[in-house]
Design a protein around this motif. Structure first.
Motif, PDB file in Angstrom:
ATOM      1  N   MET A 456       0.851  -1.194   0.000  1.00 51.22           N
ATOM      2  CA  MET A 456       0.000   0.000   0.000  1.00 51.22           C
ATOM      3  C   MET A 456       0.880   1.235   0.000  1.00 51.22           C
ATOM      4  SD  MET A 456      -1.423   0.268   3.913  1.00 51.22           S
ATOM      5  CE  MET A 456      -2.242  -1.314   3.794  1.00 51.22           C
ATOM      6  N   SER A 457       0.271   2.347  -0.317  1.00 49.07           N
ATOM      7  CA  SER A 457       0.976   3.627  -0.303  1.00 49.07           C
ATOM      8  C   SER A 457       0.067   4.691   0.277  1.00 49.07           C
ATOM      9  CB  SER A 457       1.416   4.014  -1.720  1.00 49.07           C
ATOM     10  OG  SER A 457       0.290   4.254  -2.534  1.00 49.07           O
ATOM     11  N   GLY A 458       0.666   5.773   0.701  1.00 46.20           N
ATOM     12  CA  GLY A 458      -0.094   6.887   1.261  1.00 46.20           C
ATOM     13  C   GLY A 458       0.724   8.158   1.204  1.00 46.20           C
ATOM     14  N   ASP A 459       0.058   9.285   1.359  1.00 44.99           N
ATOM     15  CA  ASP A 459       0.776  10.562   1.353  1.00 44.99           C
ATOM     16  C   ASP A 459       0.008  11.553   2.210  1.00 44.99           C
ATOM     17  OD1 ASP A 459      -0.819  12.613  -0.538  1.00 44.99           O
ATOM     18  OD2 ASP A 459      -0.980  10.592  -1.397  1.00 44.99           O
ATOM     19  N   ASP A 460       0.688  12.639   2.605  1.00 41.07           N
ATOM     20  CA  ASP A 460       0.041  13.657   3.436  1.00 41.07           C
ATOM     21  C   ASP A 460      -0.512  14.807   2.607  1.00 41.07           C
ATOM     22  OD1 ASP A 460       2.326  14.946   2.636  1.00 41.07           O
ATOM     23  OD2 ASP A 460       2.943  15.599   4.646  1.00 41.07           O
ATOM     24  N   GLY A 461      -0.380  14.710   1.271  1.00 39.10           N
ATOM     25  CA  GLY A 461      -0.898  15.758   0.400  1.00 39.10           C
ATOM     26  C   GLY A 461      -0.021  16.976   0.307  1.00 39.10           C
ATOM     27  N   HIS A 462       1.073  17.013   1.055  1.00 33.25           N
ATOM     28  CA  HIS A 462       1.943  18.186   1.064  1.00 33.25           C
ATOM     29  C   HIS A 462       3.343  17.870   0.542  1.00 33.25           C
ATOM     30  CE1 HIS A 462      -1.072  20.557   3.163  1.00 33.25           C
ATOM     31  NE2 HIS A 462      -1.226  19.555   4.011  1.00 33.25           N
ATOM     32  N   ARG A 463       4.020  16.858   1.178  1.00 36.52           N
ATOM     33  CA  ARG A 463       5.371  16.530   0.722  1.00 36.52           C
ATOM     34  C   ARG A 463       5.811  15.115   1.075  1.00 36.52           C
ATOM     35  NH1 ARG A 463       9.157  20.916   2.930  1.00 36.52           N
ATOM     36  NH2 ARG A 463      10.794  19.470   2.253  1.00 36.52           N
ATOM     37  N   LEU A 464       5.121  14.428   1.976  1.00 35.21           N
ATOM     38  CA  LEU A 464       5.557  13.106   2.423  1.00 35.21           C
ATOM     39  C   LEU A 464       4.817  11.992   1.695  1.00 35.21           C
ATOM     40  CD1 LEU A 464       5.856  13.614   6.298  1.00 35.21           C
ATOM     41  CD2 LEU A 464       7.654  13.766   4.554  1.00 35.21           C
ATOM     42  N   LEU A 465       5.578  10.946   1.314  1.00 31.22           N
ATOM     43  CA  LEU A 465       5.037   9.765   0.646  1.00 31.22           C
ATOM     44  C   LEU A 465       5.486   8.535   1.419  1.00 31.22           C
ATOM     45  CD1 LEU A 465       3.721   8.318  -1.853  1.00 31.22           C
ATOM     46  CD2 LEU A 465       6.002   8.383  -2.896  1.00 31.22           C
TER      47      LEU A 465
END
Length: 513
Positions: A456-465
């Motif tokens: 799975m993957s995810g991000d904070d919508g700002h800069r972190l993946l």
């Protein structure tokens, strides 16, 4: 193309001057011709709108009034040749419109004079003047196009030899009501034939070129009865609304016009790609895969959803939006919005009920990962076939772009170190040391995982993946900006690989059990 195009003739109604008027309509391969019977004795039968276009470089935006009323003429003018010198203004042309030409068996005639512009300021030119020559160039046997070109290349100071023809003036005192439609054809007036008079009636004609037109329903004029359809010009400045007797007749007319416009669009794509090939001097450059008009959902000042025409093109790498149909290379270089196709995905495609109640709206939506975050669009198509084609072209276009791009690289920060991340269509994720290395050495690999290890993957919508590789743990990457472009590209790579596997599986021969 001619064999597949449709032809129709009939009597419809056209919306002019806030009222409906009966008009004879003829559909050919690449034009829609409107013929309107008008009474020359009625003072309100023909109206002039300020958006009529000059043919010699003038701009209607700078000419709010058109002088078509013939002033009191000196007796010495009628039938006499006159030489008039007109000095063009910097921002405008001569400020006239012309009609006639050899192909119409008429002289080149001044049909409009725009108040406040160069020709009007001479106070020596009149509607009904035949232009015999321009700077010594004889126009007495010229076609309409020849005259337009001569006026455009005439320079700053223009010497006109003219002769007033009183017998044609009644046709120009007030322009045809069909002139309300406007309709620029790549900068010029749409072609028209001279009026013919029968008794007290005058037949005027408007020829609408279908190339790059937008054919739609319920865009500018809501119609719960489903009897009207609309045509919008390539530059988005002019429109024509036609009404039929009943929904069945409207459907037949709409489908015929839409079919001819679609056939012309296929030829337009070929022409655009030939233009790009010429500009790239034979090298592989941008290639347009599909293009045409859609309606995009926007919100008005009150926050309510509405629709606006938008010209959309899918190239081999980009998803482009334009306010008007692009014609020149400069037009193509100045899109309203440009999205990387590899970072664009189709999120829905289907139909839902119209707020007007008795028909369905066909829409599809897109989302694009960009440096500003996620950019979303909702588009409306006019037919089910259009919806299917646009949806397919978007998905296949993104997959083709993935194969074309193949990989992306970006500088990231991982565990306090400046490193580089490579996402490859075939090999998956690779993290390299960020320090420069000699050309004969490859950068050191820190870790590498194929796609099938990604859980799975995810991000904070700002800069972190975050990338979760199961038993090998989760990797946190700082992309120094929005992670959305990379997230969408990874999705496109995976989608393209899955699609390719399905195609491969379907192409395998099926053995006997």
């Amino acid at each position: 193309m001619a064999d597949a195009s449709l032809s129709r003739k009939g009597v419809l109604e056209v919306y002019l001057g806030h009222q409906w008027s009966k008009v004879q309509v003829s559909l050919d391969e690449d034009t829609l011709t409107l013929s309107l019977e008008e009474n020359v004795d009625k003072s309100n039968s023909n109206l002039i709108q300020p958006n009529s276009k000059t043919v010699n470089g003038g701009s209607s935006e700078n000419a709010n009034t058109i002088s078509n009323e013939t002033p009191q003429l000196p007796d010495s003018i009628a039938g006499q040749k006159r030489r008039i010198v007109v000095t063009k203004e910097e921002q405008n042309g001569l400020g006239i419109s012309i009609k006639g030409g050899k192909e119409n068996k008429m002289p080149i005639l001044i049909s409009k004079i725009f108040k406040g512009m160069a020709a009007d300021k001479t106070e020596k030119l009149y509607v009904g003047d035949a232009i015999l020559s321009v700077n010594g160039e004889d126009l007495r046997d010229a076609t309409h196009d020849d005259a337009v070109k001569a006026l455009k290349r005439a320079g700053h100071t223009v010497q006109l030899e003219v002769k007033y023809l009183r017998e044609v003036t009644p046709y120009f005192r007030k322009a045809s009501a069909l002139s309300d439609i406007g309709w620029g054809t790549m900068g010029n007036e749409s072609p028209s034939k001279p009026p013919t008079q029968a008794g007290k009636s005058c037949w005027s004609e408007k020829i609408i070129p279908l190339r790059l037109c937008y054919v739609c329903q319920n865009l500018t004029m809501p119609d719960t009865d489903q009897r009207t359809f609309e045509l919008h010009s390539p530059d988005g400045r002019s429109s024509c609304v036609l009404r039929c007797d009943d929904p069945a007749a409207m459907a037949n007319w709409f489908n015929a016009v839409h079919a001819n416009v679609s056939l012309l669009a296929e030829h337009n794509v070929i022409e655009v790609n030939q233009m790009w090939l010429a500009f790239s001097r034979g090298e592989m450059g941008q290639e347009v895969k599909y293009m045409g008009w859609l309606a995009e959902q926007i919100h008005n000042e009150q926050g309510n959803p509405t629709w606006r025409p938008i010209f959309v093109a899918i190239t081999d790498r980009e998803f482009l939006l334009f306010e008007k149909a692009p014609i020149t290379k400069e037009d193509w270089d100045n899109s309203l919005q440009s999205h990387a196709l590899i970072a664009t995905r189709l999120v829905h495609s289907g139909k839902h009920n119209s707020p007007l109640g008795n028909f369905d709206i066909l829409t599809f939506g897109t989302r694009t990962g960009s440096r500003q975050g996620v950019e979303a669009h909702v588009f409306r198509t006019e037919t089910q076939q259009d919806l299917s084609v646009w949806s397919r072209m978007l998905v296949q276009g993104a997959h083709s772009a993935a194969l074309l791009v193949k990989e992306v690289n970006c500088a990231v920060r991982w565990q306090g170190r400046d490193v580089k991340l490579n996402v490859h269509y075939d090999s998956g994720f690779t993290l390299y040391e960020g320090k420069p290395v000699p050309e004969d050495r490859k950068p050191e690999i820190i870790w590498q995982f194929p796609y099938d290890r990604l859980r799975m993957s995810g991000d904070d919508g700002h800069r972190l993946l975050w990338l979760d590789f199961g038993q090998d743990g989760e990797q946190e990457l700082d992309l120094h900006g929005s992670p959305k472009p990379l997230v969408f590209i990874v999705h496109t790579f995976l989608s393209a690989k899955i699609s390719r596997l399905k195609l491969t599986a379907c192409s395998q021969p099926i053995g006997r059990p």
